[in-house]
Write a protein that holds these residues in place. Structure first.
Motif, PDB file in Angstrom:
ATOM      1  N   GLY A 471      -7.491 -19.428  12.291  1.00  0.00           N
ATOM      2  CA  GLY A 471      -8.053 -19.945  13.603  1.00  0.00           C
ATOM      3  C   GLY A 471      -8.748 -20.676  12.701  1.00  0.00           C
ATOM      4  N   TRP A 472      -9.493 -19.387  11.300  1.00  0.00           N
ATOM      5  CA  TRP A 472     -10.809 -20.516  10.740  1.00  0.00           C
ATOM      6  C   TRP A 472     -10.567 -22.196  10.095  1.00  0.00           C
ATOM      7  N   VAL A 473      -9.815 -22.530   9.989  1.00  0.00           N
ATOM      8  CA  VAL A 473      -9.371 -23.596   8.995  1.00  0.00           C
ATOM      9  C   VAL A 473      -9.959 -24.501  10.101  1.00  0.00           C
ATOM     10  N   TYR A 474     -10.403 -24.382  11.300  1.00  0.00           N
ATOM     11  CA  TYR A 474     -10.149 -25.439  11.986  1.00  0.00           C
ATOM     12  C   TYR A 474     -11.990 -25.682  12.736  1.00  0.00           C
ATOM     13  N   PHE A 475     -12.633 -25.055  12.085  1.00  0.00           N
ATOM     14  CA  PHE A 475     -14.304 -24.476  11.928  1.00  0.00           C
ATOM     15  C   PHE A 475     -14.372 -25.482  11.308  1.00  0.00           C
ATOM     16  N   ILE A 476     -13.459 -25.949   9.797  1.00  0.00           N
ATOM     17  CA  ILE A 476     -13.471 -27.626   8.661  1.00  0.00           C
ATOM     18  C   ILE A 476     -13.697 -28.020  10.041  1.00  0.00           C
TER      19      ILE A 476
END
Length: 512
Positions: A471-476
């Motif tokens: 899920g970290w990519v959605y912070f980008i």
């Protein structure tokens, strides 16, 4: 209601259905690898929850000699996915000059050939290289369709309904996405995924035969071929016997015989040395002729201070459309959301596609009612907020919230970032720069799509390993949304209700 539909005949509807098979295949091929990704790459034998219900497909192999899967790593699959956009860029940039010189109908027939050849190669592929070749060929057809079909629709649709019929392109793309995601839900097991790709052959053949039944654009016939009598005959048939076409025919003689939306100058600007030699800095209030042909080329629109702000705005919103992450869902949602959500990720992908299609249809009047810029800001802020909620819910394991966030993410895209960028590309400049501006728009769109298609799975996997979990990519993507919201608020003007580019940008035209 009857007056609103004047000039809309059953024959016109048939033309629309046949011509929009090109954009439908764009959506189909864009999303065709999403559901069966793990099966194609040999990671799993099946992701279909209904494998038994359709197990007969496995016993009716396209060929007994075809292998069940093609071993490849994440970067190889990303390259196969992304090469579709490389073909799309080539098709989009070459389609304009071709359709201007050879006609809309022949150009659409050529796209059908690319779709057919690409689909055959994909279906029979047994290696990464062959699959990539098939994806490249279908990409060429898809990219060309994004130029040719909207042009054809604008020329055969009644002037009063061009906005309505213009939405058919985006709707058809979403229908194609929904169709291929549904096939993927049922056929993502063993080598049944080849039937998904093989369906593209059927659609391409249908398109090819259908195009034999439709006429050439009457506007192109009149202005490019000079056959005014034949063009009038075709237009009268499209509009109906008792519909007056005189006013529409009169527009064929404007702009020195060129259509206002003509895209023959997509990349031709650098071919005229005399234009470059005559180019000088222009005052924002100047209204002098800028070229002997009346059209600005690909490089000229960047050098011209009157059109440069429009190019910056168009390129910016095209990158915003892609870098806010929509294709991470369209192209990779099944593998991305696997084990993260309370339902099958393949089933959720179908629901996502339904919402995307429904919201696109329901939101089609909003740009005219609320304004283009307002729709863009609502869309990008909503999508960015959904990205943030999606990232947090995945990181903290709140599965129901993750599913809801994904649905809102797609719905907000359909409100503005989906349809509005291509509308603005033709409204931010005058008719002399429309072709070159559309070229910049398409080029920026495909470059940004390539970046997401190729880099997303690689960056996503790297972030998951670095920080643990998913899920970290959605912070980008949420960060990109914040940046682009500021860009749109500052650099993109409103075009609704403005009669020309000078009014859009607040310029004063000279009266002499």
């Amino acid at each position: 209601m009857a007056s609103a539909l004047r000039g809309v005949t059953p024959y016109l509807v048939v033309l629309m259905v046949i011509s929009t098979l090109g954009p439908l295949q764009f959506g189909f091929h864009l999303a065709e690898l999403n559901a069966p990704e793990d099966v194609i790459t040999c990671r799993k034998k099946s992701i279909s929850t209904l494998e038994k219900a359709v197990s007969f497909v496995a016993t009716t192999n396209p060929s007994a000699t075809l292998i069940d899967c093609i071993p490849m790593d994440r970067s190889s699959f990303a390259a196969i996915s992304a090469i579709f956009t490389v073909g799309g860029l080539l098709g989009a940039l070459t389609a304009g000059p071709f359709t201007s010189s050879r006609g809309r109908r022949l150009a659409m027939q050529v796209t059908a050939i690319f779709f057919l050849l690409g689909s055959i190669v994909e279906t029979l592929a047994a290696s990464v290289a062959v699959m990539a070749l098939g994806r490249f060929l279908t990409g060429v057809g898809a990219g060309a369709s994004t130029v040719i079909v909207p042009l054809y629709i604008s020329e055969v649709a009644p002037p009063a309904q061009r906005g309505f019929f213009g939405a058919f392109t985006q709707i058809s793309i979403n229908v194609g996405i929904l169709f291929t995601q549904t096939l993927g839900y049922f056929l993502s097991h063993d080598n049944a995924w080849r039937w998904i790709l093989g369906t593209g052959i059927v659609i391409a053949v249908t398109q090819a035969f259908g195009l034999l039944l439709i006429p050439e654009s009457p506007a192109w016939t009149a202005t490019a071929k000079g056959d005014l009598v034949g063009a009038r005959r075709v237009l009268q048939r499209i509009r109906g016997k008792h519909f007056s076409i005189d006013e529409e025919v009169d527009t064929w003689g404007e702009d020195n015989g060129k259509l206002p939306g003509e895209q023959e100058g997509l990349l031709a600007g650098e071919a005229s040395a005399s234009l470059d030699a005559a180019a000088t800095p222009l005052s924002p209030q100047a209204d002098a002729p800028r070229s002997e042909t009346g059209h600005l080329g690909f490089s000229q629109v960047v050098r011209d201070p009157l059109t440069r702000p429009a190019i910056i705005a168009v390129v910016g919103i095209m990158f915003a459309q892609q870098l806010c992450g929509i294709n991470s869902i369209i192209m990779y949602s099944v593998s991305l959301l696997r084990d993260l959500l309370p339902t099958s990720s393949a089933l959720l992908t179908i629901i996502i596609s339904v919402i995307n299609l429904g919201t696109t249809i329901a939101s089609s009047p909003l740009p005219d009612r609320l304004g283009r810029k307002t729709c863009l800001l609502i869309s990008i802020i909503g999508q960015g907020s959904s990205s943030l909620v999606l990232a947090l819910s995945i990181v903290f394991g709140i599965k129901v919230l993750s599913a809801i966030a994904v649905l809102f993410f797609v719905a907000f895209f359909a409100i503005g970032l989906g349809p509005v960028p291509f509308i603005l590309a033709s409204e931010l400049v005058g008719p002399e720069a429309v072709g070159a501006t559309q070229s910049w728009a398409l080029g920026a769109n495909y470059v940004a799509t390539f970046l997401v298609a190729y880099l997303f799975p690689i960056i996503n996997e790297a972030l998951n390993k670095a920080f643990g979990g998913a899920g970290w990519v959605y912070f980008i993507f949420a960060s990109f949304a914040l940046v682009f919201a500021g860009f749109i608020a500052r650099s993109v003007p409103e075009t609704r209700g403005r009669k020309d580019a000078d009014e859009v940008w607040g310029r004063i035209r000279r009266s002499d």
